[in-house]
Write a protein that holds these residues in place. Structure first.
Motif, PDB file in Angstrom:
ATOM      1  N   PRO A 213       0.823  -1.221   0.000  1.00  0.00           N
ATOM      2  CA  PRO A 213       0.000   0.000   0.000  1.00  0.00           C
ATOM      3  C   PRO A 213       0.855   1.269   0.000  1.00  0.00           C
ATOM      4  CG  PRO A 213      -0.911  -1.603   1.522  1.00  0.00           C
ATOM      5  CD  PRO A 213       0.401  -2.156   1.070  1.00  0.00           C
ATOM      6  N   LYS A 214       2.002   1.240   0.680  1.00  0.00           N
ATOM      7  CA  LYS A 214       2.890   2.410   0.719  1.00  0.00           C
ATOM      8  C   LYS A 214       3.398   2.739  -0.679  1.00  0.00           C
ATOM      9  CE  LYS A 214       7.208   4.160   2.693  1.00  0.00           C
ATOM     10  NZ  LYS A 214       8.396   3.848   3.530  1.00  0.00           N
ATOM     11  N   GLN A 215       3.787   1.722  -1.453  1.00  0.00           N
ATOM     12  CA  GLN A 215       4.281   1.958  -2.804  1.00  0.00           C
ATOM     13  C   GLN A 215       3.179   2.498  -3.716  1.00  0.00           C
ATOM     14  OE1 GLN A 215       5.816  -2.102  -3.136  1.00  0.00           O
ATOM     15  NE2 GLN A 215       7.847  -1.269  -3.569  1.00  0.00           N
ATOM     16  N   ILE A 216       1.959   2.009  -3.520  1.00  0.00           N
ATOM     17  CA  ILE A 216       0.827   2.518  -4.306  1.00  0.00           C
ATOM     18  C   ILE A 216       0.620   3.999  -4.004  1.00  0.00           C
ATOM     19  CG2 ILE A 216      -1.622   2.287  -4.798  1.00  0.00           C
ATOM     20  CD1 ILE A 216       0.028  -0.146  -5.618  1.00  0.00           C
ATOM     21  N   GLN A 217       0.664   4.356  -2.714  1.00  0.00           N
ATOM     22  CA  GLN A 217       0.451   5.748  -2.330  1.00  0.00           C
ATOM     23  C   GLN A 217       1.562   6.645  -2.848  1.00  0.00           C
ATOM     24  OE1 GLN A 217      -2.393   6.912  -0.847  1.00  0.00           O
ATOM     25  NE2 GLN A 217      -1.456   8.845  -1.500  1.00  0.00           N
ATOM     26  N   GLU A 218       2.801   6.145  -2.825  1.00  0.00           N
ATOM     27  CA  GLU A 218       3.924   6.925  -3.346  1.00  0.00           C
ATOM     28  C   GLU A 218       3.735   7.213  -4.834  1.00  0.00           C
ATOM     29  OE1 GLU A 218       7.206   4.452  -2.347  1.00  0.00           O
ATOM     30  OE2 GLU A 218       7.499   5.339  -0.362  1.00  0.00           O
ATOM     31  N   ALA A 219       3.253   6.228  -5.580  1.00  0.00           N
ATOM     32  CA  ALA A 219       3.014   6.427  -7.011  1.00  0.00           C
ATOM     33  C   ALA A 219       1.912   7.455  -7.236  1.00  0.00           C
ATOM     34  CB  ALA A 219       2.638   5.097  -7.669  1.00  0.00           C
ATOM     35  N   ARG A 220       0.881   7.419  -6.409  1.00  0.00           N
ATOM     36  CA  ARG A 220      -0.210   8.389  -6.541  1.00  0.00           C
ATOM     37  C   ARG A 220       0.259   9.790  -6.166  1.00  0.00           C
ATOM     38  NH1 ARG A 220      -4.959   4.487  -3.960  1.00  0.00           N
ATOM     39  NH2 ARG A 220      -5.504   3.454  -5.929  1.00  0.00           N
ATOM     40  N   ASP A 221       1.086   9.886  -5.137  1.00  0.00           N
ATOM     41  CA  ASP A 221       1.629  11.189  -4.746  1.00  0.00           C
ATOM     42  C   ASP A 221       2.502  11.758  -5.857  1.00  0.00           C
ATOM     43  OD1 ASP A 221       0.353  10.955  -2.326  1.00  0.00           O
ATOM     44  OD2 ASP A 221       2.132  10.287  -1.216  1.00  0.00           O
ATOM     45  N   PHE A 222       3.297  10.877  -6.488  1.00  0.00           N
ATOM     46  CA  PHE A 222       4.161  11.311  -7.581  1.00  0.00           C
ATOM     47  C   PHE A 222       3.327  11.793  -8.764  1.00  0.00           C
ATOM     48  CE2 PHE A 222       6.642  10.354 -11.455  1.00  0.00           C
ATOM     49  CZ  PHE A 222       7.754  11.152 -11.208  1.00  0.00           C
ATOM     50  N   ARG A 223       2.259  11.061  -9.074  1.00  0.00           N
ATOM     51  CA  ARG A 223       1.361  11.474 -10.162  1.00  0.00           C
ATOM     52  C   ARG A 223       0.753  12.844  -9.875  1.00  0.00           C
ATOM     53  NH1 ARG A 223      -4.036   8.424  -9.898  1.00  0.00           N
ATOM     54  NH2 ARG A 223      -3.992   9.699  -8.005  1.00  0.00           N
ATOM     55  N   ASP A 224       0.284  13.031  -8.636  1.00  0.00           N
ATOM     56  CA  ASP A 224      -0.337  14.307  -8.273  1.00  0.00           C
ATOM     57  C   ASP A 224       0.674  15.450  -8.347  1.00  0.00           C
ATOM     58  OD1 ASP A 224      -2.648  12.895  -7.850  1.00  0.00           O
ATOM     59  OD2 ASP A 224      -2.436  12.812  -5.672  1.00  0.00           O
ATOM     60  N   ALA A 225       1.909  15.175  -7.914  1.00  0.00           N
ATOM     61  CA  ALA A 225       2.953  16.203  -7.953  1.00  0.00           C
ATOM     62  C   ALA A 225       3.265  16.589  -9.396  1.00  0.00           C
ATOM     63  CB  ALA A 225       4.213  15.712  -7.250  1.00  0.00           C
ATOM     64  N   MET A 226       3.342  15.596 -10.289  1.00  0.00           N
ATOM     65  CA  MET A 226       3.627  15.877 -11.696  1.00  0.00           C
ATOM     66  C   MET A 226       2.468  16.626 -12.346  1.00  0.00           C
ATOM     67  SD  MET A 226       6.650  14.901 -12.158  1.00  0.00           S
ATOM     68  CE  MET A 226       6.752  15.073 -13.932  1.00  0.00           C
ATOM     69  N   ASP A 227       1.237  16.285 -11.967  1.00  0.00           N
ATOM     70  CA  ASP A 227       0.081  17.002 -12.494  1.00  0.00           C
ATOM     71  C   ASP A 227       0.110  18.467 -12.057  1.00  0.00           C
ATOM     72  OD1 ASP A 227      -0.869  14.771 -13.769  1.00  0.00           O
ATOM     73  OD2 ASP A 227      -2.307  14.231 -12.205  1.00  0.00           O
ATOM     74  N   LYS A 228       0.476  18.682 -10.794  1.00  0.00           N
ATOM     75  CA  LYS A 228       0.551  20.041 -10.278  1.00  0.00           C
ATOM     76  C   LYS A 228       1.650  20.833 -10.993  1.00  0.00           C
ATOM     77  CE  LYS A 228       0.939  22.676  -5.983  1.00  0.00           C
ATOM     78  NZ  LYS A 228       1.103  22.589  -4.497  1.00  0.00           N
ATOM     79  N   LEU A 229       2.788  20.171 -11.220  1.00  0.00           N
ATOM     80  CA  LEU A 229       3.879  20.818 -11.939  1.00  0.00           C
ATOM     81  C   LEU A 229       3.451  21.191 -13.355  1.00  0.00           C
ATOM     82  CD1 LEU A 229       6.844  21.671 -12.154  1.00  0.00           C
ATOM     83  CD2 LEU A 229       7.390  19.319 -12.821  1.00  0.00           C
TER      84      LEU A 229
END
Length: 251
Positions: A213-229
Motif C-alpha cells: 500500500p505504501k508503494q501505491i500511495q507513493e506512485a499516486r503522490d508522484f502522479r499528483d505532484a507531476m500534475d501540479k507541476l
C-alpha cells in the motif's frame, strides 16, 4: 529522439572520422572472417575496440549518459504505471495490493486487462450476493479471511475451480455467464484454468512486482505532484503569453 541502438547503428553506417578507428574496421573484419564462428569472434573483437574508444570520447560519454538517463526515466514511468494499475484494481475489487499485483501480472501474461479482472470480481460479488443459495449448491460461496473480512482472492479461485471442473461445454458456458456475466467471454482462457494452475502462476510473480500500500500511495503522490507541476507550467506560459501579446501588438 534517437535511441542508443540507433546512434550506434548510425556510427556503423557513416564515415568513422566522427567516431573512432575501431568502428571503421568492424564491417571489414566481419566480412573477411570465414564461417559463422569466425564472424562472431571478429565482430566482437572489433566491437570491443570500438566501444572502448567510443566510451572514452566526449560523444560516447554523452550518448551513454543519455541512454542511461532515458532508461531510468522509463523505469520510473513503468513502475508508476504498474503501481497505479494495481491500486485501481485493489480499490475496485477489495483485493489486497499484494493480491492485486499478482492478478495484474498474470492477466497481462494472458493478454487480459486488469479491467477485465475487476469486471469478473465485480460480477461475481454481485451474483453471489443476489442468489447465494443457488451457488452454494455448486460449492461456491463468499470466502472469508481469518479476521472475518471477505477474501475475494479465495472466492474468485473457488469459483474458477468449480467452473474448471464443469466438463460439459454448454453447462460451463451457462455457469460462467451466471457467475461472471459478459466478462466470462473476454476472460475465457483465465477462467478455464484450474485453481491450482492459477495459484502457481500467481505465486510465481516476481517479488519486485508485488506492491505494498505504501508503494501505491507513493506512485499516486508522484502522479499528483507531476500534475501540479504541469498545471503550474501551463499557468506560467499563459501569463508570459498574456504579457507578450500587447508588446507584440505594439511592434
Amino acid at each position: 529522439m534517437a535511441t542508443f541502438t540507433d546512434k550506434l547503428r548510425l556510427i556503423f553506417d557513416v564515415d568513422s572520422s566522427g567516431a573512432t578507428s575501431g568502428f571503421a574496421s568492424l564491417r571489414r573484419s566481419v566480412g573477411e572472417a570465414n564461417g559463422f564462428t569466425g564472424k562472431l569472434k571478429a565482430g566482437f573483437a572489433s566491437l570491443k575496440t570500438g566501444m572502448s574508444d567510443f566510451v572514452h570520447s566526449a560523444a560516447g560519454a554523452a550518448t551513454i549518459t543519455t541512454a542511461v538517463g532515458g532508461a531510468m526515466l522509463k523505469a520510473v514511468g513503468d513502475a508508476q504505471e504498474l503501481a497505479l494499475e494495481v491500486g485501481k484494481l485493489a480499490d475496485a475489487t477489495g483485493l489486497s495490493t499484494q493480491a492485486a499485483s499478482r492478478w495484474v501480472e498474470v492477466s497481462k501474461d494472458l493478454g487480459i486487462g486488469s479491467d477485465t479482472i475487476a469486471g469478473l470480481i465485480g460480477k461475481l460479488t454481485k451474483n453471489l450476493g443476489a442468489t447465494p443459495a443457488k451457488f452454494a449448491e455448486l460449492g461456491i460461496s463468499v470466502q472469508h479471511a481469518k479476521d472475518g473480512t471477505v477474501d475475494m482472492n479465495a472466492t474468485l479461485l473457488q469459483a474458477i475451480d468449480v467452473l474448471h471442473r464443469t466438463t460439459d461445454p454448454t453447462k460451463r458456458a451457462t455457469l460462467g455467464a451466471a457467475l461472471f456475466g459478459k466478462s466470462w467471454a473476454s476472460a475465457s482462457e483465465l477462467v478455464a484454468m484450474s485453481a491450482d494452475d492459477l495459484r502457481k502462476r500467481l505465486a510465481d510473480v516476481a517479488d519486485v512486482k508485488v506492491l505494498t500500500p505504501k508503494q501505491i500511495q507513493e506512485a499516486r503522490d508522484f502522479r499528483d505532484a507531476m500534475d501540479k507541476l504541469k498545471d503550474t507550467s501551463e499557468e506560467l506560459m499563459l501569463k508570459v503569453g498574456q504579457q507578450l501579446v500587447p508588446a507584440l501588438t505594439d511592434l
